[in-house]
Design a protein around this motif. Structure first.
Motif, PDB file in Angstrom:
ATOM      1  N   ARG A   1       0.871  -1.168   0.095  1.00 44.92           N
ATOM      2  CA  ARG A   1      -0.089   0.066  -0.041  1.00 44.92           C
ATOM      3  C   ARG A   1       0.742   1.197  -0.090  1.00 44.92           C
ATOM      4  O   ARG A   1       0.659   2.408  -0.802  1.00 44.92           O
ATOM      5  N   THR A   2       1.946   1.161   0.817  1.00 45.51           N
ATOM      6  CA  THR A   2       2.624   2.394   1.020  1.00 45.51           C
ATOM      7  C   THR A   2       3.432   2.725  -0.225  1.00 45.51           C
ATOM      8  O   THR A   2       3.766   3.781  -0.884  1.00 45.51           O
TER       9      THR A   2
ATOM     10  N   ILE B   1       1.184   4.166  -2.874  1.00 45.96           N
ATOM     11  CA  ILE B   1       1.020   5.657  -2.589  1.00 45.96           C
ATOM     12  C   ILE B   1       1.972   6.451  -3.151  1.00 45.96           C
ATOM     13  O   ILE B   1       2.039   7.570  -3.655  1.00 45.96           O
ATOM     14  N   ILE B   2       3.512   5.927  -2.719  1.00 49.16           N
ATOM     15  CA  ILE B   2       4.564   6.688  -3.221  1.00 49.16           C
ATOM     16  C   ILE B   2       4.574   6.689  -4.804  1.00 49.16           C
ATOM     17  O   ILE B   2       5.065   7.724  -5.437  1.00 49.16           O
TER      18      ILE B   2
ATOM     19  N   LYS C   1       2.443   9.131  -6.387  1.00 46.72           N
ATOM     20  CA  LYS C   1       3.051  10.603  -6.081  1.00 46.72           C
ATOM     21  C   LYS C   1       4.046  10.774  -7.247  1.00 46.72           C
ATOM     22  O   LYS C   1       4.177  11.765  -8.103  1.00 46.72           O
TER      23      LYS C   1
ATOM     24  N   ARG D   1       2.519  11.299 -10.525  1.00 47.18           N
ATOM     25  CA  ARG D   1       1.828  12.732 -10.835  1.00 47.18           C
ATOM     26  C   ARG D   1       3.029  13.630 -11.062  1.00 47.18           C
ATOM     27  O   ARG D   1       3.074  14.623 -11.950  1.00 47.18           O
TER      28      ARG D   1
ATOM     29  N   GLU E   1      10.420   0.671   0.884  1.00 45.52           N
ATOM     30  CA  GLU E   1       9.435   1.212   0.452  1.00 45.52           C
ATOM     31  C   GLU E   1       9.144   2.614  -0.455  1.00 45.52           C
ATOM     32  O   GLU E   1       8.860   2.553  -1.714  1.00 45.52           O
TER      33      GLU E   1
ATOM     34  N   TYR F   1      -1.559  13.424   0.965  1.00 47.84           N
ATOM     35  CA  TYR F   1      -0.507  12.538   0.784  1.00 47.84           C
ATOM     36  C   TYR F   1       0.110  11.962   1.791  1.00 47.84           C
ATOM     37  O   TYR F   1       0.253  10.890   2.170  1.00 47.84           O
TER      38      TYR F   1
ATOM     39  N   GLN G   1      -2.185   9.770   3.827  1.00 47.11           N
ATOM     40  CA  GLN G   1      -2.228   8.406   3.415  1.00 47.11           C
ATOM     41  C   GLN G   1      -1.209   7.584   3.746  1.00 47.11           C
ATOM     42  O   GLN G   1      -1.296   6.478   4.287  1.00 47.11           O
ATOM     43  N   LEU G   2       0.109   8.282   3.945  1.00 51.50           N
ATOM     44  CA  LEU G   2       1.238   7.462   4.334  1.00 51.50           C
ATOM     45  C   LEU G   2       1.144   6.946   5.914  1.00 51.50           C
ATOM     46  O   LEU G   2       1.575   6.243   6.317  1.00 51.50           O
TER      47      LEU G   2
END
Lengths: 277, 289
Positions: free
Chosen positions: A4-5, A8-9, A12, A15, A101, B96, B99-100
């Protein structure tokens, strides 16, 4: 390790890539040139209009050799060094995340951006050719070129990450990346020729030396897929096919895989042990 | 609870932190005080797992080097430099990091409102003022409701107005029962937030005291300039010298050396001698060597 982490990274990172004007510019250039090359490939055969997949694949090899390494090296080189320079890396690592991660998330994000960019370029060129009757020729060679280009882009992304992990400033990292690109693209060929002549290198050693350059490996692998022969590369190509036969394809794949994994692993080890944040 | 046990961090032969042992109880606020190079920021970086060190640090029983993610999950960090992604929107950035840190989905917007940034949710982080960025840093630190807040010189780059607003915000954070560890150069910050002050020098804790004791323990002096009518200047000098002050003449006033926290005493002395003090300026605080 939390998937999950990492995701998320990675999101980003994707983006950020879309906001990176260089990345957008490379993508536009690649798409535009892929279209132009597919058109010109058939013009070279004396027929106006769009070329078939096989001929286009052959002409795209040179485009890929120039643009894709440049694209992957520069975005990879900026990844860690850019964040460190702006001070955001230390803040990110002060969050409940591990360095693995962060590294994996950044790599995954940029990898997906690169592959999306290449898919866009090859996809548009492929669709246009298919619409113009190019599908009658060999579409499989085109698909294989796309697959090998993916691998090439990842070798250069890994090399870019290694540069980024070894430097603190994005400008320095990009400079080293550009030098490496120059070395792979131009000095690699000249160096091989010069070394072979000066040292009267046996053809077997020349072939092994050429495996040290991932761009050469990509070139040989791509020509092999299109031509089923490496005659075009001269004695070294003929030797390689005679010596390794059917396993040559796997040898190229293994070398490209090694070029993806080894620099990325070294980059991670360096990043994991950094304490100058 | 935070427990430092024999922590040593060396850069080459230089020990930035030397055999530091320290316990911070839950809901306590501890300030690290000291000159540049004392090792304060290195302690913070070790606590966050950004540097490798000898010894051990545990945050609520999670070892920072062996269970880094869990240890950092207990901590909200307010950095000295406002190093955020400047091209992101304020709410986007907060989401952001939310979430982390696995914060509830509605918490980013709530915290931004709490720190007074509700009107700047869509503004790019790079367009925020220094004070706003530092309030954003506090909001980010509070994401996920961590029990420990770690701050590195939280008000160092702010003007007086922004500093006052941030100190009020941090006082509220302290009142909410957070355990706080922070570095500071400012007495005002220490007095507002700290229960205990560790005075560091060359990587070691030289002194432990309360915030109120700090100026006296450090032997601080203050200099004040008092302006009196020209006709009373000589008399004022004599009165203050007779009262034990170190004093010198300066233009239309006198400069008096006083103990920290005792700045009103020369004014009282002059008033008692019927000398009117026209104006008053606090010149400086001077730390004893």
């Amino acid at each position: 390790m939390s998937i999950r982490t990492i995701w998320i990274i990675a999101q980003k990172e994707m983006r950020d890539a879309l906001h990176n004007r260089w990345f957008v510019l490379y993508t536009i250039a690649f798409v535009g040139l892929a279209l132009a090359f597919s058109y010109m490939a058939l013009a070279g055969a004396g027929i106006s209009g769009f070329a078939g997949f096989g001929r286009t694949a052959a002409s795209l090899i040179n485009l890929v050799l120039l643009i894709v390494p440049l694209m992957a090296l520069t975005i990879g080189a900026q990844s860690l060094a850019g964040e460190q320079e702006h001070g955001t890396l230390a803040y990110l690592l002060a969050q409940p995340v591990t360095r693995l991660e962060v590294f994996a998330g950044k790599y995954l994000g940029l990898m997906l951006c690169l592959l999306a960019s290449l898919t866009l370029g090859f996809g548009i060129a492929g669709l246009v050719m298919a619409a113009n009757g190019g599908g009658a020729s060999n579409p499989l060679s085109y698909v294989r070129l796309v697959w090998q280009t993916f691998l090439l882009s990842l070798t250069m992304l890994s090399a870019g990450f290694l540069i980024s992990a070894l430097t603190k400033r994005a400008g320095v990292a990009i400079g080293i990346g550009l030098f490496l690109w120059l070395a792979f693209v131009f000095l690699g060929d000249l160096g091989l020729m010069g070394t072979a002549i000066a040292m009267r290198m046996p053809v077997g050693e020349l072939f092994l030396l050429s495996l040290s350059n991932p761009l050469q490996v990509f070139k040989m692998a791509s020509i092999l897929e299109i031509n089923t022969s490496l005659d075009i590369l001269g004695p070294a190509g003929i030797y390689a096919l005679q010596e390794y036969g059917r396993s040559l394809r796997w040898l190229f794949l293994a070398v490209l895989a090694l070029w993806i994994v080894a620099p990325a692993a070294f980059a991670y080890l360096r990043f994991a042990n950094r304490s100058d944040l | 609870m935070i427990n430092f046990s024999h922590v040593t961090k060396k850069f080459g032969d230089y020990a930035a932190v030397a055999d530091l042992s320290l316990t911070v109880e839950p809901q306590a606020a501890v300030a690290l005080w000291g000159p540049n190079g004392a090792g304060k920021t290195t302690v913070i970086k070790c606590l966050l797992g950004l540097l490798k060190y000898k010894g051990s640090i545990a945050v609520n029983d999670f070892d920072v080097q062996k269970q880094g993610r869990q240890a950092r999950g207990q901590i909200g960090y307010v950095p000295q430099a406002q190093s955020f992604y400047n091209d992101m929107g304020t709410l986007e950035l907060t989401r952001y990091f939310g979430q982390l840190k696995r914060a509830p989905a509605q918490q980013p917007a709530e915290l931004l409102e709490q720190v007074g940034l509700a009107e700047h949710l869509d503004k790019k982080v790079g367009a925020l003022s220094g004070g706003m960025k530092q309030r954003l840093a506090v909001a980010l630190a509070l994401l996920g409701d961590p029990p420990v807040i770690v701050m590195d010189e939280p008000t160092s780059n702010l003007d007086a107005g922004a500093r006052d607003a941030l100190l009020q915000l941090l006082a509220n954070v302290k009142a909410a029962g957070k355990t706080i560890v922070f570095t500071s150069h400012r007495l005002e910050e220490i007095e507002t937030l700290a229960d205990r002050v560790l005075v560091m020098d060359r990587g070691q804790v030289r002194l432990t005291c309360t915030a109120a004791e700090l100026p006296k323990r450090l032997g601080w002096r203050s200099q004040v300039k008092l302006r009196v009518p020209a006709a009373s200047l000589d008399t004022a000098l004599t009165v203050l010298q007779d009262d034990g002050f170190t004093v010198r003449r300066n233009g239309v006033g006198v400069i008096v050396d006083v103990a920290h926290g005792d700045k009103a005493r020369p004014i009282h002395a002059l008033s008692a001698a019927d000398i009117c003090v026209v104006d008053f300026v606090h010149l400086s605080d001077v730390e004893a060597e």
